[in-house]
Design a protein around this motif. Structure first.
Motif, PDB file in Angstrom:
ATOM      1  N   VAL A   1      -9.102  18.452  -8.850  1.00  0.00           N
ATOM      2  CA  VAL A   1      -7.976  18.099  -9.724  1.00  0.00           C
ATOM      3  C   VAL A   1      -7.369  19.339 -10.370  1.00  0.00           C
ATOM      4  N   LYS A   2      -8.207  20.160 -11.021  1.00  0.00           N
ATOM      5  CA  LYS A   2      -7.686  21.347 -11.718  1.00  0.00           C
ATOM      6  C   LYS A   2      -7.152  22.380 -10.739  1.00  0.00           C
ATOM      7  N   LYS A   3      -7.766  22.468  -9.573  1.00  0.00           N
ATOM      8  CA  LYS A   3      -7.335  23.461  -8.584  1.00  0.00           C
ATOM      9  C   LYS A   3      -5.887  23.234  -8.171  1.00  0.00           C
ATOM     10  N   PHE A   4      -5.486  21.947  -8.122  1.00  0.00           N
ATOM     11  CA  PHE A   4      -4.119  21.630  -7.717  1.00  0.00           C
ATOM     12  C   PHE A   4      -3.216  21.367  -8.922  1.00  0.00           C
TER      13      PHE A   4
ATOM     14  N   GLY B   1       1.512  12.047  -2.020  1.00  0.00           N
ATOM     15  CA  GLY B   1       2.566  11.112  -1.617  1.00  0.00           C
ATOM     16  C   GLY B   1       3.955  11.678  -1.790  1.00  0.00           C
ATOM     17  N   PHE B   2       4.170  12.443  -2.862  1.00  0.00           N
ATOM     18  CA  PHE B   2       5.475  13.073  -3.111  1.00  0.00           C
ATOM     19  C   PHE B   2       5.735  14.248  -2.180  1.00  0.00           C
ATOM     20  N   GLY B   3       4.670  14.776  -1.568  1.00  0.00           N
ATOM     21  CA  GLY B   3       4.830  15.962  -0.740  1.00  0.00           C
ATOM     22  C   GLY B   3       4.663  17.265  -1.494  1.00  0.00           C
ATOM     23  N   ASP B   4       4.264  17.179  -2.783  1.00  0.00           N
ATOM     24  CA  ASP B   4       4.065  18.398  -3.572  1.00  0.00           C
ATOM     25  C   ASP B   4       2.770  19.109  -3.192  1.00  0.00           C
ATOM     26  N   VAL B   5       1.787  18.335  -2.712  1.00  0.00           N
ATOM     27  CA  VAL B   5       0.508  18.895  -2.271  1.00  0.00           C
ATOM     28  C   VAL B   5       0.312  18.521  -0.810  1.00  0.00           C
ATOM     29  N   SER B   6       0.006  19.500  -0.003  1.00  0.00           N
ATOM     30  CA  SER B   6      -0.222  19.245   1.418  1.00  0.00           C
ATOM     31  C   SER B   6      -1.582  18.571   1.610  1.00  0.00           C
ATOM     32  N   VAL B   7      -1.584  17.453   2.342  1.00  0.00           N
ATOM     33  CA  VAL B   7      -2.841  16.755   2.589  1.00  0.00           C
ATOM     34  C   VAL B   7      -3.777  17.634   3.422  1.00  0.00           C
TER      35      VAL B   7
ATOM     36  N   GLU C   1      -9.875  22.096   1.599  1.00  0.00           N
ATOM     37  CA  GLU C   1     -10.710  22.341   0.424  1.00  0.00           C
ATOM     38  C   GLU C   1     -11.944  21.443   0.436  1.00  0.00           C
ATOM     39  N   LEU C   2     -11.761  20.192   0.835  1.00  0.00           N
ATOM     40  CA  LEU C   2     -12.904  19.276   0.918  1.00  0.00           C
ATOM     41  C   LEU C   2     -13.899  19.745   1.985  1.00  0.00           C
TER      42      LEU C   2
ATOM     43  N   GLN D   1      -3.006   8.134  -0.981  1.00  0.00           N
ATOM     44  CA  GLN D   1      -4.363   7.694  -0.658  1.00  0.00           C
ATOM     45  C   GLN D   1      -4.480   7.356   0.831  1.00  0.00           C
ATOM     46  N   GLU D   2      -3.446   6.706   1.355  1.00  0.00           N
ATOM     47  CA  GLU D   2      -3.457   6.351   2.775  1.00  0.00           C
ATOM     48  C   GLU D   2      -3.450   7.608   3.651  1.00  0.00           C
ATOM     49  N   MET D   3      -2.612   8.591   3.275  1.00  0.00           N
ATOM     50  CA  MET D   3      -2.541   9.835   4.045  1.00  0.00           C
ATOM     51  C   MET D   3      -3.870  10.575   4.017  1.00  0.00           C
ATOM     52  N   LEU D   4      -4.494  10.604   2.831  1.00  0.00           N
ATOM     53  CA  LEU D   4      -5.764  11.313   2.689  1.00  0.00           C
ATOM     54  C   LEU D   4      -6.870  10.618   3.480  1.00  0.00           C
TER      55      LEU D   4
END
Length: 708
Positions: free
Chosen positions: A503-506, A519-525, A531-532, A480-483
């Motif tokens: 949500v579904k896209k990722f 946070g885990f690094g699985d999705v690039s911010v 996308e946003l 959340q902080e990174m986003l």
């Protein structure tokens, strides 16, 4: 309305005619998928399969779905097709070998007999596994891990033992993609970033080598650049503790010639052209590998002082290297003749079937695993339980194989009753006793490749899972902080409905899971923010407004000590703006009136004109050994304008730690941007990387250094 391609399209007319009755029957079943059938047939044709095997491939899905009986299949095909399908069913035991300790010995014998008696069945089995791994992402993560481990531990080694490199390499790469996604992505990205430079280099090598071989009257069947597979690069980096750029055979050329004698002739030419690296030469022609592989491998110091690998083989050797036993599926037929290497490949299967009474079933089982999967190690628990692990596995791998909690609580190990480090490599027959504590407390160091605690993909996955569960809440907060930080930087309003739409896209279920993935690094911010941005209304900004957001910095002082002027000290040094010299380009000096020495590139037309007009004012200059400071360079770009193009350009420049001094861009009537960026760079290597990466941007037409 598009029509799906017919699976028999593009096949040879005689093959198509032979398969049509089988296709008619199979395609009437609900489980039959034309696209799957077409892909499978194409792969089997590449493996030199006969019509019997191709026909059997059409029936695999309907037979497994119990939509067809063997009697129906035999009625439209042949007894041989039914035999391949029955042998394939016997091979289903191999799917369970990875998980179980005790095997049904009678079923095991049937499986071995199926492999030894009809190679076509194992070729079909391996091909089906290859297709499964190509689309493994359609399964849930747990199933992906299971299939990848099964592929890594069983199917890839079996393909290797049978010499089918074409399938072995694909299976290994796809297993690594699931088991070690970060490593796979890192190597894949490194290969892609260096691709253009590597291809240009290989083209030069091929042209030079072709000319030299022709002058030596050596016949050439083929000469081409060879792509190194990602898993092979990873294993070499791991085994030799190398960085990616130190891997020799990333730049590789393969030469195919008609005869064995000409292989050594090519080697002689290659060694005369470039300096060989003695310890990097292997003669697999004189001493073939256990699976019959033959080739000459040599590494050399090539042009530009770069390490180059050259592989040399006959075209027959290449076919055997790529297809192994698949190149000889006819070996059972009367009158068929085969190479000694091929017979050795088959002999290992037949040997373990000899002496066949049931009392020796455990011996048969151990022989099969030791012979088929030589890169495995078998350790024993104090209670006598045999554990099958990858070669190089440690006591910690052993603990996680026994039970997840045993691994989590592990604090040490005894090997044959002696305490050893957890990084010790196990050997066949070692008795392993795991020392534990009450509470689970894995260390993040266990995931560090360089420390060598874990070799098994399954064990690493369990450690990652532990930390994911333990730190999920922390990761949600971090995500959340990174986003929020990135959204603030780009002035994006974060709305719950927008996040919910992503949500579904990722591939997650809730917003919390999406934040945790960041946070885990699985999705690039950055990917999520893009996308946003795509969902928000696009403001109509002028080019000037967009250019105004590009960070422009003042030029730093250029280093006087980076240039040595012959016979002169303490002179004012100026770098000519007309040619913008940068190390290591050769340079010349021109003595000005009152402004010191202007340094030009030697190829600069201006300095060449000045040399004719005022030769007495020319002075020798060269770069010092300790070149420092920064240099100004103009880079011209031409691209089709699009949203975020300028942001993407500036991001690449920033990532390469370069500074933008000036931007001059215009937009024409065709919505193309053209102009130039003035950059501050340290050397030509940095400039080359920037130009290469900019060239790969979407909608970029041309990028080049400006020649004034």
């Amino acid at each position: 309305m598009s029509v799906a391609p017919h699976p028999l399209d593009n096949l040879d007319s005689s093959i198509r005619q032979a398969l049509e009755p089988a296709y008619e029957l199979a395609s009437g079943c609900a489980s039959f998928k034309p696209s799957h059938a077409q892909t499978l047939l194409q792969l089997l044709i590449e493996l030199k399969s006969d019509t019997t095997l191709l026909c059997a491939a059409l029936f695999v899905r309907p037979l497994r779905a119990q939509e067809l009986a063997l009697e129906e299949i035999e009625a439209v095909s042949s007894e041989a097709v039914v035999g391949v399908l029955q042998a394939l069913e016997d091979l289903s035991l191999i799917d369970r070998l990875h998980e179980q300790e005790q095997s049904d010995l009678e079923s095991l014998r049937k499986m071995l007999l199926a492999i030894a008696s009809d190679i076509r069945a194992v070729i079909l089995k391996l091909s089906l596994q290859a297709l499964l791994m190509r689309e493994v992402e359609r399964f849930d993560p747990q199933t992906q891990q299971r299939l990848a481990l099964q592929t890594q531990d069983l199917f890839a080694p079996l393909a290797n033992r049978l010499g089918i490199a074409q399938l072995k390499l694909e299976l290994e790469d796809n297993a690594l993609r699931i088991l070690e996604p970060d490593i796979y992505q890192e190597i894949s990205q490194a290969l892609e970033e260096n691709r253009a430079d590597r291809e240009r280099y290989i083209e030069r090598i091929i042209a030079l080598l072709r000319r030299e071989l022709q002058q030596a009257d050596i016949r050439i069947n083929r000469i081409y650049g060879r792509v190194k597979h990602i898993n092979s690069i990873y294993l070499k980096m791991k085994r030799k503790r190398l960085r990616f750029e130190q891997v020799n055979d990333v730049r590789a050329v393969r030469v195919e010639v008609p005869t064995k004698g000409e292989c050594y002739g090519v080697l002689s030419v290659v060694n005369a052209l470039w300096q060989p690296i003695a310890e990097e030469f292997d003669d697999y022609i004189a001493q073939p590998k256990a699976n019959g592989y033959q080739s000459l491998h040599t590494s050399l110091i090539g042009p530009d002082n770069r390490v180059l690998e050259v592989q040399i083989r006959t075209s027959d050797m290449h076919q055997r290297a790529e297809l192994g036993v698949a190149a000889h599926w006819l070996y059972k037929e009367k009158g068929a003749r085969h190479t000694k290497q091929f017979e050795q490949q088959i002999e290992w299967l037949r040997r373990i079937l000899e002496g066949g009474d049931a009392a020796r079933g455990d011996v048969v089982f151990n022989q099969f695993r030791n012979e088929a999967f030589r890169d495995r190690v078998y350790a024993v628990s104090p209670q006598g339980r045999v554990v099958d692990l990858p070669e190089g596995a440690t006591p910690l791998d052993f603990a996680y194989h026994i039970h997840t909690q045993l691994g989590h609580r592990c604090i040490g190990a005894k090997l044959n009753q002696k305490i050893v480090p957890l990084t010790t490599a196990l050997k066949n027959g070692d008795v392993v006793d795991i020392l534990t504590q009450k509470e689970a407390n894995p260390s993040r160091d266990w995931l560090n490749e360089h420390l060598g605690y874990l070799q098994s993909g399954r064990a690493k996955a369990k450690v990652r899972s532990y930390f994911k569960k333990l730190e999920r809440e922390k990761s949600i907060a971090a995500g959340q902080e990174m986003l929020q930080k990135e959204a603030k930087r780009l002035d994006i309003q974060l709305k719950t409905e927008d996040l919910q739409a992503l949500v579904k896209k990722f591939n997650v279920n809730t917003i919390d899971e999406l934040l945790a993935a960041i946070g885990f690094g699985d999705v690039s911010v950055l990917m999520l923010v893009h996308e946003l941005l795509a969902r928000q209304p696009k403001p109509c900004e002028s080019l000037d407004e967009r250019l105004a957001r590009i960070p422009i910095k003042a030029p730093r002082k250029q280093a006087r000590q980076s240039v040595i002027v012959e016979g002169m000290d303490d002179l004012m040094i100026n770098f000519a703006s007309c040619c913008q010299p940068v190390p290591p380009a050769p340079i010349s000096g021109f003595i000005t009136l009152g402004r010191g020495v202007n340094v030009h590139r030697k190829s600069c037309t201006n300095v060449q004109h000045l040399a004719k007009m005022h030769p007495e004012r020319m002075i020798e200059a060269h770069w010092s050994n300790a070149v420092g400071g920064v240099f100004s360079v103009d880079v011209a770009v031409c691209a089709f304008d699009r949203a975020h193009l300028l942001r993407d350009i500036t991001q690449i420049i920033a990532n390469e730690k370069s500074t933008i001094l000036k931007v001059d861009l215009q937009q024409d009537k065709q919505q193309q941007l053209h102009g130039q960026f003035t950059l501050e760079i340290a050397d030509m290597s940095q400039l080359s990387r920037i130009i290469d990466r900019l060239s790969q941007l979407k909608d970029m037409k041309k990028v080049h250094r400006v020649s004034h």
